[in-house]
Design an enzyme around this catalytic site. Structure first.
Site, mmCIF file in Angstrom:
data_model
loop_
_atom_site.group_PDB
_atom_site.id
_atom_site.type_symbol
_atom_site.label_atom_id
_atom_site.label_comp_id
_atom_site.label_asym_id
_atom_site.label_seq_id
_atom_site.Cartn_x
_atom_site.Cartn_y
_atom_site.Cartn_z
ATOM 1 N N HIS A 9 39.400 53.792 45.064
ATOM 2 C CA HIS A 9 38.286 53.255 44.283
ATOM 3 C C HIS A 9 37.054 53.080 45.167
ATOM 4 C CE1 HIS A 9 38.733 49.332 46.211
ATOM 5 N NE2 HIS A 9 40.048 49.479 46.049
ATOM 6 N N GLU A 39 47.455 47.703 44.197
ATOM 7 C CA GLU A 39 47.455 47.505 45.641
ATOM 8 C C GLU A 39 48.611 46.584 46.036
ATOM 9 O OE1 GLU A 39 47.168 48.437 48.596
ATOM 10 O OE2 GLU A 39 44.986 48.472 48.834
#
Length: 200
Positions: free
Chosen positions: A9, A79
């Site tokens: 990202h 994550e």
């Protein structure tokens, strides 16, 4: 699967101030939006035929800016959970607990309440393999830790040997014809140049 396209990202609001975010649902900064848009033409040229994204906001926003607002959201691509370190200043962690931080970066230490690296690697690999079924070019929009975990699982690269992946960057793994093993074709590519001191 012929190619696995891994995108971290764009810069998040916490990346910008170097706060460790783990699974905190933080959005992109303005710079992160620019980074994602800059990468869109490259991704379009690579023509992924299936797209999945972490369900955390910064990854979903990046997928949308890459041209895939309907990418399949996959919680297995979140994550690594950094437990009690969530939201902490990275420099402060390094100053206060240097050995623990080095161990965490190497995949040998989990912060209190955090996720064990081996469990994280297994989780991200399972999510990716499930989505790869039937895809020639799979695009995975995710996080730096996820990319490092997949490089370990698919290529045997130890986490301690991999620099933090730059925000808004592309890493590509590919299969040679008639071979099961993957190889690294591209690492940490970004249109504006590689980020070599990326925040975790």
């Amino acid at each position: 699967m012929k190619r696995l396209l891994l995108v971290r990202h764009g810069e998040s609001e916490w990346n910008a101030v170097r706060r460790l975010q783990g699974q905190a649902d933080i959005g992109l900064s303005e710079k992160g939006e620019v980074q994602a848009r800059a990468l869109a033409a490259t991704i379009e040229q690579l023509a992924p035929d299936h797209v999945i994204t972490s369900d955390l906001r910064r990854a979903c926003q990046t997928a949308a800016l890459l041209g895939f607002p309907d990418a399949v959201r996959e919680a297995g691509l979140r994550e690594v959970d950094v437990g009690d370190w969530t939201g902490h200043d990275i420099a402060r962690i390094i100053a206060d607990e240097p050995e623990a931080y080095r161990g965490w970066r190497a995949g040998t230490f989990a912060p209190p309440g955090g996720e064990i690296w081996a469990d994280f690697a297994a989780r991200t690999a399972a999510a990716t393999r499930a989505a790869a079924n039937g895809a020639d070019r799979l695009l995975v929009v995710c996080h730096g830790g996820v990319i490092r975990a997949l490089l370990q699982t698919l290529l045997g690269l130890e986490p301690r040997r991999i620099i933090p992946v730059g925000p808004g960057s592309l890493t590509i793994l590919a299969n040679k014809p008639h071979e099961a093993d993957m190889r690294l074709e591209v690492f940490n590519f970004a249109p504006g140049g590689p980020v070599l001191n990326a925040p975790d």
